[in-house]
Design a protein around this motif. Structure first.
Motif: not given
Length: 255
Positions: A128-148
């Protein structure tokens, strides 16, 4: 990032931009571990500095140093407080090493051993940290949690423990890093605000001031002035991580 600072002979004084009356000092007997932060720090020395700085992804620091990262957020603490004699042994060995090649080899060996013995970090936190870094923070947090595979609350709890910041705050940091890269590339503040995903130019200006101590135009001016000094370089390749301040500008803040 979480940063380990070991200074050999000189002293490095670190202060929060927001509170210059509360300094910490790295020196030969006091290596520092600096947790992930959302505000600027000013670093001062007498013009000559020798030592080692190692930057870790926060989740890696969780394993290496065997401690929750939340208490380290926006803090710099003495490594001895966390590791006792292990910190003293490392500092002494690095200071007495014959040269830099030996120091780096020693550091690699010690850190690998600490990582082997430390608590295992969550692979989902690292992803999740790497995904936020890769997309420069442009990731909806609820969607990130679901994917994790977590609820949002579960992910926030793990992030506080192994990153030190919440997912939302981590996204803010990565977004600003991207925005500053765009800014120093020559784009206007208005263009940066759009491309980096801020609500508007004022929102970008507010975030820049809050997290670097400078409005965007002042940040650029300080970098331009510091760029005249051949010793100035960004601490991390590809990132606009700081500015070089003259001694008389200390009270004005730094990134």
């Amino acid at each position: 990032m979480t940063v380990l600072l070991i200074v050999f002979e000189e002293k490095l004084r670190l202060t929060r931009t927001a509170d210059l009356s509360d300094p910490v000092e790295a020196n030969a007997s006091t290596p520092l571990l600096c947790g992930p932060h959302t505000s600027a720090r000013t670093g001062e020395h007498d013009g000559r500095l020798s030592g080692v700085e190692v930057a870790f992804a926060p989740w890696a620091a969780f394993t290496l140093f065997g401690t929750a990262l939340q208490p380290l957020a926006n803090e710099a603490v003495g490594l001895h407080e966390l590791l006792s004699t292990r910190a003293d042994d490392l500092t002494d060995a690095l200071a007495s090493a014959v040269g830099w090649r030996d120091r780096f080899a020693l550091l690699d060996t010690v850190l690998w051993e600490w990582a082997r013995r430390g608590p295992e970090h969550s692979a989902r936190v690292a992803w999740a940290w790497q995904e936020l870094a890769r997309k420069a923070g442009a990731v909806p947090i609820p969607a990130l949690a679901r994917r994790a595979g977590w609820s949002q609350r579960q992910m926030e709890k793990r992030f506080r423990e192994q990153i030190g910041l919440t997912p939302k705050t981590t996204a803010r940091v990565f977004r600003l890093q991207r925005a500053l890269q765009l800014l120093v590339s020559g784009l206007s503040s208005a263009e940066v605000a759009v491309l980096a995903g801020y609500h508007d130019q004022a929102h970008f200006g507010h975030e820049c001031k809050a997290m670097t101590g400078h409005a965007p135009c002042r940040f650029l001016a300080r970098r331009a002035a510091g760029g005249q000094d051949p010793s100035f370089t960004d601490r991390f390749e590809g990132q606009a991580t700081g500015v070089l301040l003259p001694a008389t500008a200390r009270a004005e803040g730094a990134a």
